[in-house]
Design an enzyme around this catalytic site. Structure first.
Site, PDB file in Angstrom:
ATOM      1  N   HIS A 281       0.866  -1.182   0.000  1.00 36.94           N
ATOM      2  CA  HIS A 281       0.000   0.000   0.000  1.00 36.94           C
ATOM      3  C   HIS A 281       0.899   1.226   0.000  1.00 36.94           C
ATOM      4  O   HIS A 281       1.669   1.449   0.937  1.00 36.94           O
ATOM      5  CB  HIS A 281      -0.915   0.003   1.224  1.00 36.94           C
ATOM      6  CG  HIS A 281      -1.854   1.186   1.242  1.00 36.94           C
ATOM      7  ND1 HIS A 281      -3.105   1.147   0.674  1.00 36.94           N
ATOM      8  CD2 HIS A 281      -1.695   2.436   1.748  1.00 36.94           C
ATOM      9  CE1 HIS A 281      -3.690   2.325   0.834  1.00 36.94           C
ATOM     10  NE2 HIS A 281      -2.859   3.130   1.480  1.00 36.94           N
ATOM     11  N   CYS A 282       0.791   2.034  -1.046  1.00 36.45           N
ATOM     12  CA  CYS A 282       1.661   3.201  -1.204  1.00 36.45           C
ATOM     13  C   CYS A 282       0.945   4.443  -0.711  1.00 36.45           C
ATOM     14  O   CYS A 282      -0.132   4.798  -1.221  1.00 36.45           O
ATOM     15  CB  CYS A 282       2.059   3.368  -2.672  1.00 36.45           C
ATOM     16  SG  CYS A 282       3.158   4.776  -2.958  1.00 36.45           S
ATOM     17  N   VAL A 283       1.528   5.119   0.273  1.00 32.81           N
ATOM     18  CA  VAL A 283       0.908   6.326   0.810  1.00 32.81           C
ATOM     19  C   VAL A 283       1.056   7.499  -0.141  1.00 32.81           C
ATOM     20  O   VAL A 283       0.288   8.467  -0.059  1.00 32.81           O
ATOM     21  CB  VAL A 283       1.520   6.677   2.181  1.00 32.81           C
ATOM     22  CG1 VAL A 283       1.200   5.607   3.208  1.00 32.81           C
ATOM     23  CG2 VAL A 283       3.032   6.894   2.081  1.00 32.81           C
TER      24      VAL A 283
END
Length: 428
Positions: A281-283
């Site tokens: 999950h890429c912020v």
């Protein structure tokens, strides 16, 4: 006589909202002008702060919920809610960079504290498993603000030609285009399509088993779901077990999404849904990186690195003439003599810090693709101590899906081009 039809009770129609009105979290009509009215929690918090008394965490959360609910902008057919997490970068980044331009020591302190604050906020939101637009806002606003400083402070000095400016501008638009593509669906699994393959009794059994703590099976992760990776690599990229195997059904079942996951799919606790071939999950894009957007994510990183290095080179060549880029980065006499060059130099160092962080992410991604592992599988292998570590842990080879350098990259280049159909008897 004809039967008399009973008239249905007509529900009262809601009045249309004006541009400044909205329906708050309590279901009541409210107005933007009344954003500071009837806030008992805020009044209590101010009173306790003035009297130097501690504030309860629950009160702080209620205050933040109230602020986020009332922070709205006028819009057609009702005021629109503004996510409060996008505001701090818009305000703090220009202030910090301008303060850092006043003196060399201030620049060192500010540019050192910015990554620390960003990491602190990341771990705070990551621990709570909350979605945030802070990093997406920070990234997009940093791109726009760096480009604005370049146009206002660097281009007027006459060292940047129209062709160089056009190349830099094209790079910026390509970054935005790649980010837009990476922000799309990463490969979410549709629960309805998987439920058809299982009967209601199987769903109830798997749901009950998926919620229990499992002992004796390798691959148990902290969220209660189990690792469905086997030692053998299937040519399709998914591991198979005989039909009706309870171990396989239990490992691939997601109790939250109510579906049977294909191989290498994981449930994202931040997005709240399962993703095909989930990497992480890429912020920075506020979304998962999965089967459908992994290529666009790598492309966005590559274009950003090339554009950033090119912009840094043009800026240093303008404010520190007759010096190489590396020398000018550490030794540029007289750069703080005027405010324009000092601001440009500070923005250069800010860009260098961001570029170094993105370069590290890009390097890790290239290594993982070369060994055909996802970041999620790497973290799982490190926790279970099942992967082979190389170069002090920089490379982790699980040996599960690795088919060789060329085949791994060929498989990555064809991600999302064709969807394999896994019958229910092949999965359960």
């Amino acid at each position: 006589m004809k039967p008399v039809k009973k008239k249905k009770t007509e529900e009262p129609e809601l009045e249309p909202l004006c541009c400044c009105e909205y329906i708050d979290r309590n279901g009541e009509k409210n107005h933007v002008a009344a954003c500071l009215c009837d806030c008992q929690d805020l009044d209590e918090g101010c009173d306790r702060w003035i009297t130097c008394k501690s504030l309860q965490p629950e009160t702080c959360e209620r205050i933040m919920d109230t602020i986020s609910d009332r922070l709205r902008i006028p819009w057609l057919r009702g005021a629109k809610k503004v996510n409060i997490s996008i505001i701090p970068p818009l305000v703090l980044l220009p202030v910090f960079l301008h303060v850092a331009s006043w003196h060399f020591l201030l620049g060192v302190v500010v540019l050192t504290s910015l990554p620390v604050l960003a990491l602190w906020y990341y771990y705070l939101t990551h621990r709570r498993k909350e979605q945030t637009l802070f990093f997406l806002s920070l990234g997009l606003f940093s791109l726009g603000y760096m480009y604005y400083v370049f146009l206002q402070e660097v281009v007027p000095k006459g060292r940047v030609g129209p062709v160089q400016l056009a190349v830099l501008t094209c790079g910026l638009f390509l970054i935005l285009l790649a980010l837009y593509r990476a922000k799309k669906n990463p490969g979410y699994l549709n629960p309805a399509s998987s439920d058809r393959a299982l009967s209601s009794s199987q769903l109830e059994l798997l749901n009950r088993k998926g919620q229990e703590k499992t002992k004796g099976f390798p691959g148990t992760d902290t969220s209660g779901s189990l690792n469905n990776r086997t030692a053998k690599d299937d040519p399709r990229g998914s591991s198979r077990m005989p039909a009706g195997s309870p171990t396989k059904a239990k490992e691939d079942w997601c109790a939250k999404c109510q579906l049977v996951r294909p191989a290498r799919a994981w449930h994202c606790r931040i997005c709240g849904i399962c993703v095909r071939r989930m990497d992480h999950h890429c912020v920075w894009i506020n979304s998962c990186v999965g089967e459908s957007n992994h290529q666009a994510f790598i492309l966005a990183l590559l274009i950003f690195l090339l554009t950033s290095v090119y912009g840094i080179t043009l800026t240093l060549d303008t404010i520190c003439r007759d010096r190489s880029v590396f020398t000018a980065l550490f030794y540029c006499p007289g750069v703080y003599a005027n405010y324009s060059s000092a601001l440009s130099f500070t923005c250069v160092w800010y860009s260098v810090i961001i570029t170094a962080g993105m370069a590290y992410i890009f390097l890790i991604q290239l290594i993982n693709i070369s060994y055909n592992v996802t970041e999620r599988e790497v973290q799982q292998a490190l926790r279970q101590k099942t992967g082979r570590r190389l170069l002090c842990g920089l490379i982790v080879d699980t040996g599960q899906y690795n088919r060789g350098f060329l085949r791994n990259w060929h498989q990555f280049s064809t991600l999302g081009t064709r969807a394999f159909h896994h019958p229910a008897e092949d999965i359960v």
